[in-house]
Design a protein around this motif. Structure first.
Motif, PDB file in Angstrom:
ATOM      1  N   THR A   1       2.182   6.349  -7.301  1.00  0.00           N
ATOM      2  CA  THR A   1       0.526   7.389  -6.391  1.00  0.00           C
ATOM      3  C   THR A   1      -0.717   6.207  -7.336  1.00  0.00           C
ATOM      4  OG1 THR A   1      -0.448   8.131  -8.986  1.00  0.00           O
ATOM      5  CG2 THR A   1       1.296   9.281  -7.100  1.00  0.00           C
ATOM      6  N   SER A   2      -0.271   4.951  -7.553  1.00  0.00           N
ATOM      7  CA  SER A   2      -1.319   3.804  -7.708  1.00  0.00           C
ATOM      8  C   SER A   2      -1.786   2.536  -6.392  1.00  0.00           C
ATOM      9  CB  SER A   2      -1.875   3.184  -8.966  1.00  0.00           C
ATOM     10  OG  SER A   2      -1.917   3.962 -10.013  1.00  0.00           O
ATOM     11  N   LYS A   3      -0.686   2.915  -5.557  1.00  0.00           N
ATOM     12  CA  LYS A   3      -0.395   1.539  -4.827  1.00  0.00           C
ATOM     13  C   LYS A   3      -1.737   1.276  -4.000  1.00  0.00           C
ATOM     14  CE  LYS A   3       3.998  -0.339  -3.465  1.00  0.00           C
ATOM     15  NZ  LYS A   3       4.736  -0.865  -2.604  1.00  0.00           N
ATOM     16  N   PRO A   4      -1.881   1.938  -3.066  1.00  0.00           N
ATOM     17  CA  PRO A   4      -3.292   1.929  -1.832  1.00  0.00           C
ATOM     18  C   PRO A   4      -4.315   1.589  -3.254  1.00  0.00           C
ATOM     19  CG  PRO A   4      -2.266   3.748  -1.771  1.00  0.00           C
ATOM     20  CD  PRO A   4      -1.361   3.592  -2.684  1.00  0.00           C
ATOM     21  N   LEU A   5      -4.723   2.268  -4.093  1.00  0.00           N
ATOM     22  CA  LEU A   5      -5.338   0.808  -5.479  1.00  0.00           C
ATOM     23  C   LEU A   5      -4.899  -0.180  -5.453  1.00  0.00           C
ATOM     24  CD1 LEU A   5      -8.367   1.167  -6.356  1.00  0.00           C
ATOM     25  CD2 LEU A   5      -7.889   2.418  -8.018  1.00  0.00           C
ATOM     26  N   TYR A   6      -4.096  -0.174  -5.818  1.00  0.00           N
ATOM     27  CA  TYR A   6      -3.834  -1.574  -6.545  1.00  0.00           C
ATOM     28  C   TYR A   6      -3.581  -2.471  -5.552  1.00  0.00           C
ATOM     29  CZ  TYR A   6       0.143  -4.999  -5.687  1.00  0.00           C
ATOM     30  OH  TYR A   6       1.243  -6.176  -4.913  1.00  0.00           O
ATOM     31  N   HIS A   7      -3.277  -2.043  -3.781  1.00  0.00           N
ATOM     32  CA  HIS A   7      -3.212  -3.388  -2.124  1.00  0.00           C
ATOM     33  C   HIS A   7      -4.770  -3.905  -2.140  1.00  0.00           C
ATOM     34  CE1 HIS A   7      -2.483  -4.451   1.720  1.00  0.00           C
ATOM     35  NE2 HIS A   7      -1.709  -4.813   1.039  1.00  0.00           N
TER      36      HIS A   7
ATOM     37  N   GLU B   1       8.044  -1.323  -7.345  1.00  0.00           N
ATOM     38  CA  GLU B   1       8.767   0.271  -7.921  1.00  0.00           C
ATOM     39  C   GLU B   1       9.103   1.122  -7.171  1.00  0.00           C
ATOM     40  OE1 GLU B   1       7.545   3.479  -5.697  1.00  0.00           O
ATOM     41  OE2 GLU B   1       7.324   1.611  -4.160  1.00  0.00           O
ATOM     42  N   GLY B   2      10.069   2.437  -7.333  1.00  0.00           N
ATOM     43  CA  GLY B   2      10.573   3.215  -6.608  1.00  0.00           C
ATOM     44  C   GLY B   2      11.784   4.114  -7.396  1.00  0.00           C
ATOM     45  N   ASP B   3      13.358   4.176  -7.389  1.00  0.00           N
ATOM     46  CA  ASP B   3      14.180   4.923  -8.253  1.00  0.00           C
ATOM     47  C   ASP B   3      14.549   3.680  -9.137  1.00  0.00           C
ATOM     48  OD1 ASP B   3      16.525   3.865  -7.626  1.00  0.00           O
ATOM     49  OD2 ASP B   3      16.719   4.517  -5.501  1.00  0.00           O
ATOM     50  N   PRO B   4      15.343   4.446 -10.305  1.00  0.00           N
ATOM     51  CA  PRO B   4      15.524   3.124 -11.227  1.00  0.00           C
ATOM     52  C   PRO B   4      16.077   2.210 -10.846  1.00  0.00           C
ATOM     53  CG  PRO B   4      15.670   5.939 -12.114  1.00  0.00           C
ATOM     54  CD  PRO B   4      15.206   5.425 -10.809  1.00  0.00           C
ATOM     55  N   VAL B   5      17.497   2.771  -9.953  1.00  0.00           N
ATOM     56  CA  VAL B   5      18.598   0.856  -9.946  1.00  0.00           C
ATOM     57  C   VAL B   5      17.886   0.426  -8.767  1.00  0.00           C
ATOM     58  CG1 VAL B   5      20.432   1.335  -8.132  1.00  0.00           C
ATOM     59  CG2 VAL B   5      20.434   2.298  -9.705  1.00  0.00           C
TER      60      VAL B   5
ATOM     61  N   ALA C   1       0.782  -1.361  -0.128  1.00  0.00           N
ATOM     62  CA  ALA C   1       0.118  -0.259  -0.337  1.00  0.00           C
ATOM     63  C   ALA C   1       0.590   0.889  -0.218  1.00  0.00           C
ATOM     64  CB  ALA C   1      -1.003   0.013   0.967  1.00  0.00           C
ATOM     65  N   LEU C   2       2.161   1.204   0.492  1.00  0.00           N
ATOM     66  CA  LEU C   2       2.721   2.272   0.414  1.00  0.00           C
ATOM     67  C   LEU C   2       4.038   2.449  -0.792  1.00  0.00           C
ATOM     68  CD1 LEU C   2       3.816   2.294   4.297  1.00  0.00           C
ATOM     69  CD2 LEU C   2       1.595   3.326   3.614  1.00  0.00           C
ATOM     70  N   SER C   3       4.445   3.764  -0.856  1.00  0.00           N
ATOM     71  CA  SER C   3       4.998   3.950  -1.786  1.00  0.00           C
ATOM     72  C   SER C   3       6.587   4.354  -1.817  1.00  0.00           C
ATOM     73  CB  SER C   3       4.965   5.360  -2.972  1.00  0.00           C
ATOM     74  OG  SER C   3       4.889   6.970  -1.776  1.00  0.00           O
ATOM     75  N   SER C   4       7.808   3.474  -2.366  1.00  0.00           N
ATOM     76  CA  SER C   4       9.187   4.150  -1.494  1.00  0.00           C
ATOM     77  C   SER C   4       9.203   5.730  -1.401  1.00  0.00           C
ATOM     78  CB  SER C   4      10.178   3.262  -2.202  1.00  0.00           C
ATOM     79  OG  SER C   4       9.916   3.747  -3.746  1.00  0.00           O
ATOM     80  N   ASP C   5       8.340   6.125  -2.383  1.00  0.00           N
ATOM     81  CA  ASP C   5       9.078   8.233  -1.886  1.00  0.00           C
ATOM     82  C   ASP C   5       8.804   8.772  -1.246  1.00  0.00           C
ATOM     83  OD1 ASP C   5       6.611   7.947  -2.683  1.00  0.00           O
ATOM     84  OD2 ASP C   5       7.087   9.204  -4.646  1.00  0.00           O
ATOM     85  N   SER C   6       7.328   8.304  -0.598  1.00  0.00           N
ATOM     86  CA  SER C   6       7.273   8.831   0.822  1.00  0.00           C
ATOM     87  C   SER C   6       8.373   8.285   2.337  1.00  0.00           C
ATOM     88  CB  SER C   6       6.120   8.270   0.779  1.00  0.00           C
ATOM     89  OG  SER C   6       5.358   7.741   0.809  1.00  0.00           O
TER      90      SER C   6
END
Length: 314
Positions: A181-187, A155-159, A111-116
């Motif tokens: 940004t779609s992770k909550p809906l995906y989960h 998901e995450g940065d390119p590396v 549910a959580l994105s890595s960038d945050s």
């Protein structure tokens, strides 16, 4: 002719923070795939040794208060509950900010994105991303087997994405990517297909218990039905996989179902039946069932909803 010796690919050492069912299963799966697991971190020190032994003889077991003892492995995976990931990220960034360059941290939240949630680590120089397996893990041992060949959302940065994809490939799995940004809906979709399926199954067993079956027998007789439905879904579209009352447009039987659910005070089951009944009507419509029959069934479901508002169990 001289013998050609192929150089073996040296997999990066891994640390797993959070050794619950998923964390331990993932550590075991990675170890079996040739990754050196330097350490697993658990919440309580009393469980550290047991978790480490489940993974491998060369793996250290540490408690959450011993993060300062972690080796500087190239890959760190945070597999804690979602609410703890940000705190672990902040602590790890504080402890290892001077050695962050070239290293990667992945979390396993769906549910959580890595960038945050991993932003403190990114600020000090870590590559950050996430790796979420679409598989149900109820036990570390069987879970490790299920993780091999599974689908993983990355998901995450390119590396970080590149490293996550390589891990999935080494596990014999399949990776796909979505926007963070779609992770909550995906989960939520994953919960619908797995966790809510379990809840739906439990409702069905309760209905059979009202019919006089024991819980054990109810589960036993329903499981083959569920398995056959999943098998159908694996080979055809949902509309074609739909069978039974709604697929036939059987209004008389729908009325009997609604009456039985109402008279036996199965309010949660009744509410779920009506909601999923509406979706089944859409599938039946796509499959060419008589639209007039489907319209009458829809009207019957709506009338039932007005007559008896659903209650929740206390």
């Amino acid at each position: 002719m001289p013998r050609v010796v192929r150089k073996q690919y040296q997999k990066s050492a891994v640390t797993v923070i959070g050794s619950g069912r998923l964390g331990t299963a993932l550590a075991r799966a990675l170890a079996l795939s040739g990754y050196p697991i330097e350490a697993v971190v658990v919440r309580h020190s009393s469980n550290a040794g047991r978790s480490a032994r489940l993974v491998g003889s060369n793996t250290k077991g540490l408690s959450a208060s011993e993060l300062h003892l972690l080796s500087r492995t190239n890959i760190t995976i945070i597999a804690t509950p979602d609410g703890e990931i940000a705190g672990v990220a902040r602590r790890l960034a504080e402890l290892q900010k001077d050695v962050a360059k070239g290293r990667t941290v992945l979390h396993t939240s769906g549910a959580l994105s890595s960038d945050s949630v991993l932003s403190p680590l990114a600020v000090v120089g870590f590559h950050v991303g996430s790796l979420h397996p679409l598989v149900s893990v109820s036990d570390p041992r069987t879970g490790a087997e299920n993780l091999r060949g599974a689908f993983y959302c990355v998901e995450g940065d390119p590396v970080a994405r590149s490293i996550a994809r390589a891990i999935v490939q080494d596990l014999g799995g399949h990776s796909f990517e979505i926007d963070s940004t779609s992770k909550p809906l995906y989960h939520a979709a994953a919960v619908m297909a797995s966790g809510h399926l379990v809840a739906l199954f439990q409702l069905a067993t309760e209905m059979l218990e009202v019919c006089g079956l024991t819980p054990k027998i109810a589960r036993r007789v329903l499981l083959p039905l569920v398995e056959s439905t999943v098998k159908n879904l694996s080979t055809t579209e949902p509309a074609q996989a739909l069978t039974g009352t709604f697929a036939r447009g059987d209004l008389a039987t729908v009325k009997k179902h609604l009456q039985a659910l109402s008279t036996n005070d199965l309010d949660q089951a009744l509410a779920v039946y009506k909601v999923l009944g509406d979706r089944s009507l859409e599938l039946a419509r796509a499959n060419g069932v008589n639209p007039r029959l489907l319209k009458r069934i829809g009207q019957t479901l709506q009338a039932s909803a007005k007559q008896r508002p659903a209650k929740t169990k206390g």
